[in-house]
Design an enzyme around this catalytic site. Structure first.
Site, PDB file in Angstrom:
ATOM      1  N   ASP A   1      -2.427   5.307  -3.343  1.00  0.00           N
ATOM      2  CA  ASP A   1      -2.823   6.390  -2.436  1.00  0.00           C
ATOM      3  C   ASP A   1      -1.662   7.336  -2.191  1.00  0.00           C
ATOM      4  OD1 ASP A   1      -5.405   5.624  -2.180  1.00  0.00           O
ATOM      5  OD2 ASP A   1      -5.217   4.770  -0.172  1.00  0.00           O
TER       6      ASP A   1
ATOM      7  N   TRP B   1       0.850  -1.186   0.000  1.00  0.00           N
ATOM      8  CA  TRP B   1       0.000   0.000   0.000  1.00  0.00           C
ATOM      9  C   TRP B   1       0.899   1.254   0.000  1.00  0.00           C
ATOM     10  CZ3 TRP B   1      -0.375   3.816   3.838  1.00  0.00           C
ATOM     11  CH2 TRP B   1      -1.340   4.795   3.570  1.00  0.00           C
TER      12      TRP B   1
ATOM     13  N   ASP C   1     -14.256   1.625  -4.684  1.00  0.00           N
ATOM     14  CA  ASP C   1     -13.111   1.395  -3.793  1.00  0.00           C
ATOM     15  C   ASP C   1     -13.213   0.016  -3.133  1.00  0.00           C
ATOM     16  OD1 ASP C   1     -10.770   1.991  -2.438  1.00  0.00           O
ATOM     17  OD2 ASP C   1     -11.515   3.867  -1.567  1.00  0.00           O
TER      18      ASP C   1
HETATM   19  C1  DGJ Z   1      -8.879   4.715  -0.311  1.00  0.00           C
HETATM   20  C2  DGJ Z   1      -8.744   5.429  -1.620  1.00  0.00           C
HETATM   21  O1  DGJ Z   1      -7.625   4.985  -2.315  1.00  0.00           O
HETATM   22  C3  DGJ Z   1      -8.698   6.915  -1.356  1.00  0.00           C
HETATM   23  O2  DGJ Z   1      -8.475   7.624  -2.534  1.00  0.00           O
HETATM   24  C4  DGJ Z   1      -9.997   7.317  -0.729  1.00  0.00           C
HETATM   25  O3  DGJ Z   1     -11.043   7.115  -1.629  1.00  0.00           O
HETATM   26  C5  DGJ Z   1     -10.226   6.535   0.557  1.00  0.00           C
HETATM   27  N1  DGJ Z   1     -10.102   5.117   0.334  1.00  0.00           N
HETATM   28  C6  DGJ Z   1     -11.586   6.831   1.120  1.00  0.00           C
HETATM   29  O4  DGJ Z   1     -11.887   6.061   2.209  1.00  0.00           O
END
Ligand code: DGJ
Length: 748
Positions: free
Chosen positions: A555, A201, A483
């Site tokens: 992210d 991640w 998501d």
């Molecule tokens: C993980 C995503 O990758 C983020 O961009 C965002 O949408 C968050 N979740 C929201 O909880």
């Protein structure tokens, strides 16, 4: 003799010279010769040959650069015994080996029969050829187990898709314990290098390189979904090169179209043959097959480049755009988006989102996306997932006023959802605690305070499709950010009873239902576009890309880190599906300070988005953003759908072979436009930025260089031939730390 004939040294001498294919015409992509029992797939980029030997085995013969239809290839024949320990069946490159007889390599298919027999020997039975599709039916030597091997060919790229359909025509149920989509056999050789993508991640898509040594390398996910840790893509290059040669050398590459547990094994066996086998991960796998039932495996695509890994990537990009994406063969360009997540996190409401939308529209954003926090009791990640009604405190009049406002600002509206998850603190979980993956009487391990709904269950599938369909029917929504923020734990399906083999079908059925929900939603709401996000790049593969228009690669939005993540991503996936946001500085992850222009240029390498808190921007920031978004729109077709050249790799910064700089170039399909992005990490010792040599231009055409951002060395001409830009090159005027410049080239 062509150099890619597999195992030329080992083939029995008596049969080498006789398999000429005089009847193959230049127009035929797939050809079968009844005289030699050889199948050939011929495209401008690749020839692939396999055949049926005297014993009835289906074996690989050739995979590589195109050869003439009349060129001889060996008659298929079992390879000679090496020793009593390695008889012919252990060294012959089978096209789809069942586990049975004598074979110690990775089986493509392993079955247990109810009488305890586990022997499966597949022989050729029949075939059909229809246009660019080939189906070869194999059958076990005594039992009515049939396997259809499906080959699809894309003549334009030479990419071949392979999958299998296993049918139980016996009178008893049987259990499949291992089912691959395909086994790919490479030409015999001992000097291969494997490249693959690993990560975690916020640190996805690191390119790994290793010489292929005897033994097996396993790339896989056991997490229920594709995973951040390994991506289902490989490339194998001839030669032991630590750094990929972008432009020369032979590369065999492939990608699996599956978003659940997957595995790709790369084997070098005792006679130095390389085999790549991929499909469902056999770990904890079982698929009971009743009489008459079938199991289909996902597609495993593979191709060949004779011009280095740069071309291999461009082939895959073109294949994805024209053959995989839902909008194939000509996807619409991705709009410039704004996303609220990093600005507001869960604190979304109508006035706050309206204010952000007004500011986003002022800089040229085309799609406004409201992220997490708009539904249920969702004020943090502790509650609300599963309760897909609009939060009445945050949006007292529903979503319509915000959506109307976004439309009035000439943007379309997108919304975040995480359909497959539930917080235990939710009305949904309180009503249906049995809907999550779980083993009876065992803990239910949470991650991000959430559990995974068992989408394989028909009632869960109906609920998920139902709420999404309602949301899209009742609201004018152009885009869903879909998501998925954790991996599986305790993957039980107690409703199916105590038969663990039945419960293990969850690995297949969950993903099938995910795909079928996406397909049904798209059919019912054809204008809606969808992004696959999984806490960043945890679900990026050719399976999900068949049903979604773009992906969120990470992210991690640090613009410097993104250069290497995006570089890794580009080995397997097109920049046209790679969403990239400009966010705030200092960034939340590394606390690194970078200029707004640097952040923009980093994101402009893909599909541009803005995720910064616009409430904190100065007038100068708005002006910079407006200019760069306008410039991006003038080159986005080229960036998203053009040919990508990795000119200077950011990979391995600080390690041998790495570079502190990075540069990419994209060239439009008609070669009338090119775009160059250059990035400097840090100037040292007063050295200038290295000379940059463009690629892929028309050498005879005159190209004018136009600055998108930044300047060039003083003596750079305004116009010069493609040959000049490719061979003389240019020097961007970059000094300092974290600086960037971008230029476009247009035919005059
Ligand atoms: C993980 C995503 O990758 C983020 O961009 C965002 O949408 C968050 N979740 C929201 O909880």
């Amino acid at each position: 003799m062509p150099k890619h004939l597999l195992h030329t040294a080992a083939i029995t001498a008596a049969v080498v010279l006789s398999a000429v294919l005089p009847t193959a015409s230049a127009q035929e992509t797939i050809h079968y010769s009844p005289a030699t029992h050889v199948f050939r797939i011929d495209t401008p980029a690749v020839t692939y040959a396999l055949g049926v030997n005297a014993q009835g085995d289906l074996q690989a013969i050739y995979w590589g650069a195109p050869i003439a239809p009349a060129d001889p290839v060996p008659m298929p024949a079992r390879h000679a015994e090496v020793a009593s320990f390695d008889g012919p069946t252990t060294v012959t490159p089978f096209e789809y080996p069942g586990w049975g007889s004598v074979d110690y390599t990775e089986p493509a298919l392993k079955i247990t029969f109810p009488d305890g027999n586990r022997d499966l020997v597949l022989h050729y039975l029949s075939h059909t050829i229809a246009a660019d599709n080939l189906k070869i039916t194999m059958k076990d030597i005594s039992r009515d187990v049939f396997v259809d091997l499906i080959y699809t060919v894309d003549p334009a790229t030479g990419v071949i898709g392979r999958s299998s359909v296993i049918t139980n025509r016996t009178k008893e149920p049987l259990t499949i314990e291992q089912a691959a989509s395909a086994t790919w056999n490479l030409p015999h050789g001992s000097d291969y290098t494997l490249r693959y993508l690993t990560g975690r991640w916020a640190g996805e898509d690191h390119l790994q390189t290793q010489k292929i040594a005897p033994g097996t390398t396993v790339l896989e996910s056991r997490r229920g979904s594709t995973g951040h840790q390994n991506n289902p893509w490989f490339a194998i290059e001839r030669g032991a090169t630590p750094n990929p040669d972008e432009d020369s050398g032979e590369v065999w590459f492939g990608a699996l179209a599956w978003s659940g547990n997957w595995r790709i094994t790369v084997e070098k066996n005792q006679v130095e043959d390389i085999r790549v086998t991929g499909g469902y991960n056999p770990f904890d796998f079982a698929y009971p097959l009743a009489p008459g039932a079938t199991l289909a495996t996902p597609a495993f695509y593979a191709g060949y480049s004779g011009h280095g890994i740069g071309e291999a990537s461009r082939i895959l990009h073109r294949f994805e755009l024209t053959q995989i994406l839902p909008q194939k063969p000509a996807p619409r360009p991705r709009p410039v988006i704004y996303n609220s997540w990093e600005a507001t996190e869960f604190a979304v409401d109508e006035p706050g989102q309206t204010a952000l939308a007004e500011k986003a529209a002022s800089i040229g954003v085309e799609r406004f996306v409201m992220d997490d926090g708009w539904f249920g009791a969702r004020n943090s990640d502790h509650a609300g997932l599963g309760d897909w009604y609009v939060n009445p405190q945050k949006f007292p009049h529903g979503l319509k006023p915000l959506i109307d406002k976004v439309h009035a600002l000439h943007m379309d509206f997108g919304l975040w959802v995480e359909p497959e998850m539930v917080n235990p603190d939710s009305d949904l979980y309180r009503a249906h605690p049995d809907w999550v993956l779980n083993f009876t009487g065992r803990p239910r391990t949470q991650a991000r305070n959430q559990l995974v709904l068992n989408l394989a269950r028909p009632d869960v599938r109906a609920y998920v499709f139902g709420f999404l369909d309602k949301l899209l029917t009742e609201n004018d929504i152009a885009f869903l950010k879909w998501d998925y923020n954790r991996n599986w734990a305790e993957p039980g399906w107690p409703a199916l009873g105590p038969d663990s083999n039945q419960q293990k079908t969850v690995y297949v059925q969950y993903i099938r239902n995910l795909y079928s929900i996406l397909a049904e939603l798209r059919a019912k709401h054809p204008a809606v576009e969808i992004e696959s996000c999984s806490g960043g790049g945890g679900r990026v593969d050719l399976g999900i890309l068949g049903l979604t228009d773009e992906v969120w690669p990470s992210d991690n939005t640090d613009p410097f880190d993104r250069l290497s993540i995006q570089d890794g991503f580009s080995y397997a996936y097109s920049p046209g599906v790679m969403m990239a946001w400009v966010t705030d500085s200092p960034g939340w992850l590394n606390q690194r300070t970078t200029s707004l222009a640097y952040r923009f240029l980093s994101s402009m390498q893909g599909s541009l988005g803005v995720g910064a808190n616009l409430n904190h921007w100065t007038d100068a920031d708005f002006a910079t953003a407006k200019d760069l978004i306008a410039a991006y729109k003038s080159v986005r077709e080229t960036v998203q759908h053009g040919s990508l050249y990795r000119l200077i790799s950011p990979r391995g910064f600080g390690e041998t072979g790495g570079s502190e700089n990075s540069a990419t170039e994209s060239v439009s399909p008609d070669r009338t436009q090119a775009v160059l992005f250059t990035f400097l990490h840090s100037s040292t010792m007063g050295y200038p930025y290295p000379q940059v040599y463009l690629k892929g231009l028309d050498p005879a055409k005159q190209y004018r260089i136009i600055s998108i951002y930044g300047t060039l060395a003083k003596d750079t001409p305004e116009t010069a031939s493609g040959a000049y830009w490719m061979h003389h090159g240019l020097t961007p005027d970059l000094t300092g730390d974290f600086k960037a410049a971008a230029f476009k080239f247009e035919v005059r």
